[in-house]
Write a protein that holds these residues in place. Structure first.
Motif, short mmCIF file in Angstrom:
data_model
loop_
_atom_site.label_atom_id
_atom_site.label_comp_id
_atom_site.label_asym_id
_atom_site.label_seq_id
_atom_site.Cartn_x
_atom_site.Cartn_y
_atom_site.Cartn_z
N ILE A 103 6.47 8.20 7.64
CA ILE A 103 5.33 8.35 8.54
C ILE A 103 5.39 7.26 9.59
O ILE A 103 6.02 6.22 9.39
N VAL B 229 0.68 3.82 2.10
CA VAL B 229 1.16 4.14 3.45
C VAL B 229 2.17 3.10 3.94
O VAL B 229 3.07 3.42 4.71
N LEU C 25 5.38 4.30 2.62
CA LEU C 25 5.84 5.47 3.37
C LEU C 25 6.40 5.08 4.73
O LEU C 25 7.41 5.62 5.18
N MET C 26 5.74 4.11 5.39
CA MET C 26 6.23 3.64 6.69
C MET C 26 7.59 2.97 6.55
O MET C 26 8.50 3.20 7.37
N HIS D 217 -3.94 8.43 7.66
CA HIS D 217 -3.50 9.01 6.39
C HIS D 217 -4.62 8.98 5.35
O HIS D 217 -5.34 7.98 5.24
N GLU E 145 0.36 7.65 12.29
CA GLU E 145 0.02 8.52 11.17
C GLU E 145 -0.59 7.72 10.02
O GLU E 145 -1.49 8.21 9.32
N ALA E 146 -0.13 6.51 9.83
CA ALA E 146 -0.64 5.67 8.76
C ALA E 146 -2.13 5.38 8.93
O ALA E 146 -2.89 5.33 7.96
N SER F 248 0.84 -1.19 0.00
CA SER F 248 0.00 0.00 0.00
C SER F 248 0.88 1.25 0.00
O SER F 248 2.07 1.19 0.31
N TYR G 166 -4.57 8.52 2.26
CA TYR G 166 -4.37 7.51 1.23
C TYR G 166 -4.12 6.12 1.82
O TYR G 166 -3.53 5.26 1.17
N ARG G 167 -4.62 5.91 3.04
CA ARG G 167 -4.33 4.63 3.71
C ARG G 167 -4.97 3.43 3.00
O ARG G 167 -4.54 2.30 3.21
#
Length: 235
Positions: free
Chosen positions: A142, A133, A136-137, A150, A146-147, A131, A152-153
């Protein structure tokens, strides 16, 4: 394995686009598919994944190559279906499964449904979210908190049916009596924390645990379909 499973459309969605895989036996196959797509397309994709993978692997001896090949075969069938029928255009589905052998568990995973294992009083996330997020993690941009908030999660980067070919995450897990595996869609883990899942699974029989986690997800918002399979290794 002892198994309990639940699926529910949630408090908001008009239909349930999740599908369960519960195929018990000497080489049991258990998992969750979370469909996506307009109208009934997500429903079609998830049910195709669950039904077809069960058929492809039925009676086979578990192996990494067979599970990888089976997922690739099912992906191609869903892709061909959605490209041939305009009403199903763009449909796809996540897929997270475990396949039991005598000495090991083989896990296959595509998308953002999840597989957890409870062992020695601890819970471990075994799958990796495909995904935005999740990416990003992993890049450290993030946090997990935050995920969960988010915008766009729910944007996934890989799903069955999205492309003609796919490379699923497939790996071998060691098998120990007493281990519990939880496979679930994001409709569960977005509303029930890992710590709460662990507390329930440590102290509660499987059927009751499944009911409790489903109820907590509904009480927490239930804005998505909710599906889960709990499997406990008995030997």
């Amino acid at each position: 394995m002892r198994v309990a499973s639940r699926t529910h459309q949630g408090n908001v969605r008009a239909s349930n686009q999740d599908a369960l895989i519960v195929q018990p036996g000497e080489h049991g196959l258990y998992g969750v598919a979370d469909g996506m797509g307009g109208h009934n397309a997500g429903d079609v994709a998830s049910r195709m994944a669950a039904l077809l993978l069960g058929r492809v692997l039925e009676g086979a001896m578990p192996s990494v190559d067979l599970l990888q090949g089976g997922i690739e075969e099912v992906n191609l069938m869903i892709y061909q279906e959605q490209t041939a029928d305009v009403n199903l255009s763009g449909m796809g589905t996540t897929l997270t499964v475990i396949w039991e052998d005598d000495q090991e568990i083989i896990m296959g995973h595509v998308g953002d449904s999840r597989a957890y294992r409870i062992r020695n009083g601890q819970i471990a996330l075994l799958s990796q979210d495909h995904s935005m997020v999740g990416d990003l993690m992993r890049q450290g941009l993030i946090t997990q908190e935050e995920a969960l908030r988010h915008p766009y999660r729910n944007v996934i980067t890989q799903a069955l049916g999205g492309a003609e070919t796919i490379k699923a995450d497939v790996e071998i897990l060691d098998k120990r009596p007493g281990d519990k595996y939880l496979i679930c869609s994001d409709g569960l883990y977005e509303y029930v924390s890992d710590e709460t899942m662990l507390a329930i699974l440590l102290r509660t029989p499987l059927e009751e645990a499944a009911d409790m986690m489903l109820q907590l997800a509904l009480e927490g918002g239930g804005k998505d379909n909710i599906s889960l399979v709990i499997a406990e290794v008995t030997a």
